[in-house]
Design a protein around this motif. Sequence first.
Motif, short mmCIF file in Angstrom:
data_model
loop_
_atom_site.label_atom_id
_atom_site.label_comp_id
_atom_site.label_asym_id
_atom_site.label_seq_id
_atom_site.Cartn_x
_atom_site.Cartn_y
_atom_site.Cartn_z
N GLU A 1 9.96 33.24 56.75
CA GLU A 1 10.43 34.51 57.32
C GLU A 1 10.90 35.47 56.24
OE1 GLU A 1 13.21 34.05 60.49
OE2 GLU A 1 12.07 32.44 61.47
N ALA A 2 11.84 35.02 55.43
CA ALA A 2 12.34 35.88 54.36
C ALA A 2 11.37 35.97 53.19
CB ALA A 2 13.70 35.37 53.88
N LYS A 3 10.57 34.92 53.03
CA LYS A 3 9.56 34.84 51.95
C LYS A 3 10.20 35.05 50.57
CE LYS A 3 5.78 36.38 54.94
NZ LYS A 3 5.28 35.01 55.15
N VAL A 4 11.31 34.36 50.34
CA VAL A 4 11.98 34.44 49.04
C VAL A 4 11.77 33.17 48.21
CG1 VAL A 4 13.73 36.07 49.83
CG2 VAL A 4 14.16 33.61 50.05
N ILE A 5 11.20 32.15 48.84
CA ILE A 5 10.88 30.93 48.07
C ILE A 5 9.44 30.51 48.38
CG2 ILE A 5 13.24 30.12 47.94
CD1 ILE A 5 12.65 28.17 50.18
N ASP B 1 12.88 26.46 55.72
CA ASP B 1 11.71 26.98 56.43
C ASP B 1 11.83 28.48 56.65
OD1 ASP B 1 9.24 26.51 58.13
OD2 ASP B 1 10.59 27.45 59.59
N LYS B 2 13.01 28.95 57.03
CA LYS B 2 13.21 30.38 57.26
C LYS B 2 13.13 31.18 55.95
CE LYS B 2 15.87 30.26 61.56
NZ LYS B 2 14.90 31.11 62.30
N LEU B 3 13.68 30.62 54.89
CA LEU B 3 13.62 31.30 53.60
C LEU B 3 12.18 31.42 53.09
CD1 LEU B 3 16.69 29.75 51.74
CD2 LEU B 3 16.50 32.05 52.66
N LYS B 4 11.40 30.40 53.41
CA LYS B 4 10.01 30.38 52.94
C LYS B 4 9.08 31.21 53.81
CE LYS B 4 6.21 27.23 51.76
NZ LYS B 4 5.79 25.82 51.67
N GLY C 1 23.66 37.73 60.88
CA GLY C 1 23.13 36.48 60.36
C GLY C 1 22.72 35.52 61.46
N VAL C 2 21.99 34.51 61.09
CA VAL C 2 21.51 33.50 62.05
C VAL C 2 22.02 32.13 61.62
CG1 VAL C 2 19.48 32.40 63.06
CG2 VAL C 2 19.45 34.85 62.55
N MET C 3 22.59 31.39 62.54
CA MET C 3 23.06 30.04 62.25
C MET C 3 21.88 29.08 62.33
SD MET C 3 26.30 30.27 61.62
CE MET C 3 26.83 28.56 61.75
N VAL C 4 21.78 28.18 61.35
CA VAL C 4 20.71 27.19 61.35
C VAL C 4 21.32 25.80 61.51
CG1 VAL C 4 19.11 28.59 59.99
CG2 VAL C 4 20.73 27.08 58.83
#
Length: 249
Positions: free
Chosen positions: A245-249, A240-243, A229-232
């Motif tokens: 990089e992960a593209k889940v939102i 921003d990462k979910l949108k 995992g990565v700490m934010v």
Amino acid sequence: MKVLVPVKRVVDANVKVRVNADNTDVDTANLKMAINPFCEIAVEEAVRLKEAGVVSEIVVVTVGPKAAQEQLRTAMALGADRGIHIETEEALVPLSIAKLLNAVQEKEQAQLIILGKQTIDGDNNQTGQMLAALANMPQATFASEVKVEGDCLAVTREVDGGLQSISIPLPAVVTVDLRLNVPRYAKLPNIMKAKRKPLETLAIDDLGVSLKQHQTVLKVTPPAKRKAGVMVASVAELADKLKNEAKVI
């Protein structure tokens, strides 16, 4: 009332399984084996029904190699009266297992068949349903409570929306869920007594069942390793990462 309880020999739930070198199967060499946890719950429920005076005989049956007799003896130490071992070195699919169990049921004429809803190795959740269809018996799956009421069985089922209560006539097939009971531990005197209980060994041909190859295993591979995992630093960075990089939102 006679109860038939099918059980399966599997790798112990606390052991980490590994794939063999040629990726054809799980490597079971030197691994601890045990009764499938759901099957153990089925055995416990049958024993409780016997202790309540509802059941007169408990017959456990397994399909597998000679070493599977160890699990039958364990089930008899927990309270089963006798065992039936259908010996085969071949790994059989659920339909083939159901056909063999149906042949045993035709011989034993049990009023109730209790088995685990699934095994922890294949996770198919098919054998009980197929057995009920072949035997032309009513079924209740995912049982979290079982009560015998005369010639009927009152079963509480765990379903997606909650709990469902149904009543089915006997003889019947029931597959059990985790919350039905907590299996007991076998006591040493009972383990010793289990060694003297009758255990019948049969070959597939003895049951007059013709089996076919329904599927072929092409390759067995372990699941991909998860990345660390990565700490934010903030909620904004997480979003921003979910949108992006992960593209889940």
